[in-house]
Design an enzyme around this catalytic site. Sequence first.
Site, PDB file in Angstrom:
ATOM      1  CD1 TRP A 122       3.820  -2.208  -5.054  1.00  0.00           C
ATOM      2  CD2 TRP A 122       2.197  -2.008  -3.532  1.00  0.00           C
ATOM      3  NE1 TRP A 122       3.438  -0.876  -5.009  1.00  0.00           N
ATOM      4  CE2 TRP A 122       2.444  -0.732  -4.088  1.00  0.00           C
ATOM      5  CE3 TRP A 122       1.203  -2.136  -2.553  1.00  0.00           C
ATOM      6  CZ2 TRP A 122       1.746   0.412  -3.696  1.00  0.00           C
ATOM      7  CZ3 TRP A 122       0.505  -0.998  -2.165  1.00  0.00           C
ATOM      8  CH2 TRP A 122       0.783   0.267  -2.733  1.00  0.00           C
ATOM      9  CD  GLN A 180       8.030  -2.061   3.785  1.00  0.00           C
ATOM     10  OE1 GLN A 180       7.274  -2.706   3.078  1.00  0.00           O
ATOM     11  NE2 GLN A 180       7.640  -1.509   4.912  1.00  0.00           N
ATOM     12  CE1 TYR A 232       3.242  -4.042  -7.911  1.00  0.00           C
ATOM     13  CE2 TYR A 232       3.473  -6.297  -7.165  1.00  0.00           C
ATOM     14  CZ  TYR A 232       2.674  -5.227  -7.534  1.00  0.00           C
ATOM     15  OH  TYR A 232       1.297  -5.375  -7.521  1.00  0.00           O
ATOM     16  CB  SER A 270      -4.699  -3.012  -0.577  1.00  0.00           C
ATOM     17  OG  SER A 270      -3.408  -2.586  -0.936  1.00  0.00           O
ATOM     18  N   PRO A 271      -6.043  -6.093   1.081  1.00  0.00           N
ATOM     19  CG  PRO A 271      -5.552  -8.240   1.883  1.00  0.00           C
ATOM     20  CD  PRO A 271      -5.161  -7.248   0.826  1.00  0.00           C
ATOM     21  N   GLY A 315       0.120  -9.033   2.192  1.00  0.00           N
ATOM     22  CA  GLY A 315       1.458  -8.451   2.178  1.00  0.00           C
ATOM     23  C   GLY A 315       1.973  -8.503   3.602  1.00  0.00           C
TER      24      GLY A 315
HETATM   25  P1  NDP Z   1      -2.255  -5.184   2.734  1.00  0.00           P
HETATM   26  O1  NDP Z   1      -3.350  -4.212   2.613  1.00  0.00           O
HETATM   27  O2  NDP Z   1      -2.547  -6.452   3.436  1.00  0.00           O
HETATM   28  O3  NDP Z   1      -1.013  -4.442   3.432  1.00  0.00           O
HETATM   29  C1  NDP Z   1       0.132  -5.174   3.763  1.00  0.00           C
HETATM   30  C2  NDP Z   1       1.044  -4.366   4.676  1.00  0.00           C
HETATM   31  O4  NDP Z   1       0.373  -4.013   5.893  1.00  0.00           O
HETATM   32  C3  NDP Z   1       2.255  -5.168   5.096  1.00  0.00           C
HETATM   33  O5  NDP Z   1       3.276  -5.123   4.136  1.00  0.00           O
HETATM   34  C4  NDP Z   1       2.620  -4.512   6.409  1.00  0.00           C
HETATM   35  O6  NDP Z   1       3.307  -3.288   6.113  1.00  0.00           O
HETATM   36  C5  NDP Z   1       1.250  -4.216   7.018  1.00  0.00           C
HETATM   37  N1  NDP Z   1       0.700  -5.344   7.770  1.00  0.00           N
HETATM   38  C6  NDP Z   1       0.263  -6.537   7.286  1.00  0.00           C
HETATM   39  N2  NDP Z   1      -0.196  -7.330   8.258  1.00  0.00           N
HETATM   40  C7  NDP Z   1      -0.072  -6.643   9.401  1.00  0.00           C
HETATM   41  C8  NDP Z   1      -0.397  -6.947  10.752  1.00  0.00           C
HETATM   42  N3  NDP Z   1      -0.943  -8.124  11.083  1.00  0.00           N
HETATM   43  N4  NDP Z   1      -0.139  -6.005  11.688  1.00  0.00           N
HETATM   44  C9  NDP Z   1       0.401  -4.823  11.356  1.00  0.00           C
HETATM   45  N5  NDP Z   1       0.747  -4.476  10.097  1.00  0.00           N
HETATM   46  C10 NDP Z   1       0.496  -5.377   9.103  1.00  0.00           C
HETATM   47  O7  NDP Z   1      -1.721  -5.633   1.293  1.00  0.00           O
HETATM   48  P2  NDP Z   1      -0.776  -4.878   0.217  1.00  0.00           P
HETATM   49  O8  NDP Z   1      -1.155  -3.459   0.062  1.00  0.00           O
HETATM   50  O9  NDP Z   1       0.631  -5.195   0.547  1.00  0.00           O
HETATM   51  O10 NDP Z   1      -1.216  -5.649  -1.089  1.00  0.00           O
HETATM   52  C11 NDP Z   1      -1.024  -7.067  -1.167  1.00  0.00           C
HETATM   53  C12 NDP Z   1      -0.531  -7.435  -2.529  1.00  0.00           C
HETATM   54  O11 NDP Z   1      -1.473  -7.085  -3.522  1.00  0.00           O
HETATM   55  C13 NDP Z   1       0.764  -6.748  -2.994  1.00  0.00           C
HETATM   56  O12 NDP Z   1       1.930  -7.347  -2.471  1.00  0.00           O
HETATM   57  C14 NDP Z   1       0.689  -6.943  -4.487  1.00  0.00           C
HETATM   58  O13 NDP Z   1       1.078  -8.259  -4.826  1.00  0.00           O
HETATM   59  C15 NDP Z   1      -0.809  -6.771  -4.747  1.00  0.00           C
HETATM   60  N6  NDP Z   1      -1.130  -5.397  -5.169  1.00  0.00           N
HETATM   61  C16 NDP Z   1      -1.629  -5.211  -6.428  1.00  0.00           C
HETATM   62  C17 NDP Z   1      -1.943  -3.973  -6.897  1.00  0.00           C
HETATM   63  C18 NDP Z   1      -2.483  -3.821  -8.277  1.00  0.00           C
HETATM   64  O14 NDP Z   1      -2.588  -2.686  -8.773  1.00  0.00           O
HETATM   65  N7  NDP Z   1      -2.811  -4.884  -8.959  1.00  0.00           N
HETATM   66  C19 NDP Z   1      -1.741  -2.762  -6.069  1.00  0.00           C
HETATM   67  C20 NDP Z   1      -1.250  -3.057  -4.737  1.00  0.00           C
HETATM   68  C21 NDP Z   1      -0.982  -4.315  -4.324  1.00  0.00           C
HETATM   69  P3  NDP Z   1       4.320  -2.548   7.125  1.00  0.00           P
HETATM   70  O15 NDP Z   1       4.879  -3.566   8.069  1.00  0.00           O
HETATM   71  O16 NDP Z   1       5.345  -1.937   6.241  1.00  0.00           O
HETATM   72  O17 NDP Z   1       3.503  -1.493   7.789  1.00  0.00           O
END
Ligand code: NDP
Length: 327
Positions: free
Chosen positions: A21, A27, A54, A211-212, A288
Amino acid sequence: MEYRRLGRSGLQLSVLSFGSWVTFHGQVEDNTADELMGIAYDKGINFFDNAETYANGESELMMGRVLKKKNWDRSTYVVSSKAYFGREEKPRPNQTGLSRKHLVEACNEALGRLQLDYLDLYFCHRPDPNVPIEEVVWTMHNIIQQGKALYWGTSQWSAAEIMEAHKVAQQYCLIAPVMEQPQYNMFERFKMEQDYLPVFRSVGLGTTIWSPLAAGFLSGKYLNGIPKDSRFSMPGYEWLVKRWLQEDRIEKTRKLADLAKKIGVSLPALAIAWTIRNPETTTTAILGATKKEQLLENLKALDVPLNKEILDEMEGILQNKPHLDLQ
Ligand code: NDP
């Protein structure tokens, strides 16, 4: 890597998984997607999460290209898709929702984009009050009977809605949902720690939590402003900034960062470890990442030595544990 059974099903998922996502197409391009999925797979991650909506289908297209190129044995990984939101900017009637028409068409289209013969997991991405639950359950049952998906589940449904689907499945001897995909992190706890408790106990429920890191907020990167190349800086995601950059949350995250430092781990590793601490409720946390370094750091969650003392200290900072009123 640890593997956990998805609810009461026989399927085993890695406790950390990988999703696309915002990132895929939005990106990162094919080469980074290839690198990230390669690292994930090599570290034992066996579940890759996706959805029709997505990047309006582009995310599934990208994942499909990577999977084709990797040519991994199909029996070694699990892929999902989700239907509800559609993939059109201005959808016409039947291009969204959980009608039989949209669920079937979205499944067929996802298979085409992902270049797969079947989805392992197929989710109803939100509840749809405009479609009878009987229609949803019959449709998901039939999709599984046709071999187009192996397991079905829900995302962001309430416990009552999930139980309604189980009632219908039981009544007509249909395949019931086995998993739910809720948001779960230190600031979003109600569903996983309160609402779903009776579902876990009665019919069982696997969870693939999203979104952990609260979309990156719990990595600690936003404590001193919004970095230029981050998700919160992207046009169209101002709602995330509003949701997460709140004074009390920033304050608590600062304290969590201090605690992480004290125990010698990074804040993202601690935050992710916290979401997978209970094997009775969390099956897998979907990670993510836009960069290799992020993914490698987040995988360290597997080695964080969480114990009662640390968990109590975290509760002391958070002060947001849901509690059941049993009267
Ligand atoms: P996270 O809360 O883990 O956020 C991930 C984002 O945080 C990354 O893409 C990056 O973004 C940033 N990040 C991750 N690790 C680090 C780090 N170590 N240091 C600094 N920045 C970091 O998870 P997502 O929100 O991406 O959700 C994970 C997955 O869950 C999605 O890909 C999707 O498959 C699913 N999802 C499902 C939903 C639903 O409605 N069922 C809704 C949302 C997500 P950046 O570098 O751009 O800042």
